[in-house]
Design an enzyme around this catalytic site. Structure first.
Site, PDB file in Angstrom:
ATOM      1  N   LYS A   1     -13.881  -0.391  -8.027  1.00  0.00           N
ATOM      2  CA  LYS A   1     -14.557   0.859  -8.384  1.00  0.00           C
ATOM      3  C   LYS A   1     -13.575   1.883  -8.935  1.00  0.00           C
ATOM      4  O   LYS A   1     -13.989   2.875  -9.542  1.00  0.00           O
ATOM      5  CB  LYS A   1     -15.273   1.436  -7.170  1.00  0.00           C
ATOM      6  CG  LYS A   1     -14.345   1.886  -6.049  1.00  0.00           C
ATOM      7  CD  LYS A   1     -15.118   2.517  -4.922  1.00  0.00           C
ATOM      8  CE  LYS A   1     -14.177   3.030  -3.840  1.00  0.00           C
ATOM      9  NZ  LYS A   1     -14.909   3.678  -2.738  1.00  0.00           N
TER      10      LYS A   1
ATOM     11  N   LYS B   1       0.810  -1.213   0.000  1.00  0.00           N
ATOM     12  CA  LYS B   1       0.000   0.000   0.000  1.00  0.00           C
ATOM     13  C   LYS B   1       0.844   1.265   0.000  1.00  0.00           C
ATOM     14  O   LYS B   1       0.460   2.273  -0.592  1.00  0.00           O
ATOM     15  CB  LYS B   1      -0.947  -0.012   1.200  1.00  0.00           C
ATOM     16  CG  LYS B   1      -2.022  -1.088   1.108  1.00  0.00           C
ATOM     17  CD  LYS B   1      -2.980  -1.028   2.286  1.00  0.00           C
ATOM     18  CE  LYS B   1      -4.071  -2.083   2.150  1.00  0.00           C
ATOM     19  NZ  LYS B   1      -5.053  -2.028   3.262  1.00  0.00           N
TER      20      LYS B   1
ATOM     21  N   LYS C   1      -8.863  -7.613 -10.537  1.00  0.00           N
ATOM     22  CA  LYS C   1     -10.027  -7.706  -9.658  1.00  0.00           C
ATOM     23  C   LYS C   1     -11.035  -6.625 -10.011  1.00  0.00           C
ATOM     24  O   LYS C   1     -10.679  -5.534 -10.464  1.00  0.00           O
ATOM     25  CB  LYS C   1      -9.610  -7.540  -8.185  1.00  0.00           C
ATOM     26  CG  LYS C   1      -8.931  -8.742  -7.585  1.00  0.00           C
ATOM     27  CD  LYS C   1      -8.560  -8.500  -6.136  1.00  0.00           C
ATOM     28  CE  LYS C   1      -9.788  -8.339  -5.254  1.00  0.00           C
ATOM     29  NZ  LYS C   1      -9.431  -8.229  -3.816  1.00  0.00           N
TER      30      LYS C   1
END
Length: 338
Positions: free
Chosen positions: A204, A118, A201
């Site tokens: 959004k 991340k 995957k």
């Protein structure tokens, strides 16, 4: 044998999509029913404290917490049967997290792969919370002496850390306070991929609206996205092994099976030898049938946000009652209170 107590959290992100629903929310509903049928207990929380690890405007965080709660209730989480709350209303999460920070080791956190993923190349610019949030995750479950925690592949390392922290705390302070939680792996939880590129995957953040089915989408939009989903010219086989090199076909089959509560092999028995001209309209109809009522109920709930707030308050009160004695015993063990 003690009854199971399942604890799990979800970050308050807006615009939940089909992948979130099939991979997490639908599994929570199934666990609620199965665990309680065995005499156990389920606690589900909106992880708004975890939502702070990267900056989010306060109004967005509040709104997304309410929207996530409405989604969970619309999908079948019953606040009269499960304890449903958001972390921030239970200060014991933060308090226990600080105590456990002094038990966890830096070396353990350095091995956490998600921080590296991340933070990317900007590790020096990442928040301390992003580095340390696995300790808060440990507190989230140890605070309630969870016996089981639902985990995906990307969360197994965090549960191992929680167990390590619990073991060290119990050993350091000569207590048996913390239960070592076991993983609860659902074989039914599918990995849902983009409708335009099955190597990625469903997300959004994908720039293509056609790649993701949002739970808020209209019936017409849901149907259109499935009918336009990327496929290949081949027919559906009678064995799932034959889809190994056909990712888009396999993804649509996975979605159909998950929505229908059937196995992919069972679905193939109905469609073997048929093309996607027959399969995709049926999948679109199935998706509308399953997702439409969730959207409608979610919309109804969001018309009364005060009622959603009341649900969270009620759940937080129950959670605080469960958490208080555990936090106090931890404080006593460490010599902080008498």
């Amino acid at each position: 044998m003690p009854a199971k107590r399942v604890v799990s959290g979800i970050k308050p992100t807006g615009n939940l999509h089909l992948g979130n629903y099939l991979g997490a929310v639908k599994q929570w509903v199934a666990m609620q029913d199965a665990i309680q049928a065995e005499g156990g207990e389920t606690l589900y929380f909106i992880a708004d404290l975890h939502g702070l690890t990267e900056f989010i405007p306060p109004a967005d965080l509040r709104s997304q917490t309410i929207e996530m709660t409405a989604t969970l209730v619309a999908a079948g989480i019953d606040p009269d049967r499960s304890i449903l709350f958001n972390q921030a209303r239970v200060p014991a999460h933060s308090e226990l997290s600080w105590l456990l920070n002094n038990v966890a080791r830096v070396g353990w956190l350095n091995r956490m792969t998600q921080f590296k993923d991340k933070a990317g190349k900007n590790r020096e610019g990442a928040s301390v919370g992003l580095y340390d949030y696995p300790v808060l995750m440990a507190a989230d479950v140890l605070l309630y002496n969870a016996t089981h925690v639902p985990v995906g592949d990307d969360q197994k390392q965090h549960l191992e850390l929680a167990r390590d922290i619990a073991t060290k705390f119990n050993g350091d302070y000569a207590t048996e306070l913390f239960t070592l939680p076991e993983p609860l792996v659902s074989a039914a939880a599918p990995r849902i991929m983009s409708l335009r590129d099955a190597s990625a995957k469903m997300s959004k953040s994908n720039p293509s609206e056609q790649s993701v089915v949002k739970l808020i989408d209209s019936d017409e939009t849901i149907a259109e996205k499935f009918k336009k989903a990327k496929t290949d010219p081949g027919m559906l086989p009678d064995s799932i092994d034959e889809l190994a090199d056909r990712p888009e076909a396999k993804n649509l089959l996975t979605i159909f099976a998950a929505l229908a509560d059937r196995t992919p092999t069972d679905v193939l028995a109905d469609y073997a030898g048929k093309g996607f001209g027959a399969f995709k309209p049926d999948l679109a109809d199935l998706a509308v049938t399953k997702l439409g009522p969730i959207r409608n109920e979610m919309t109804r709930l969001l018309d009364d946000r005060a009622a959603i707030d009341a649900i969270l308050n009620k759940g937080a009160e129950k959670a605080r009652d469960l958490a208080a004695p555990v936090l106090r015993q931890a404080q006593q063990a460490m010599g902080l209170v008498l």
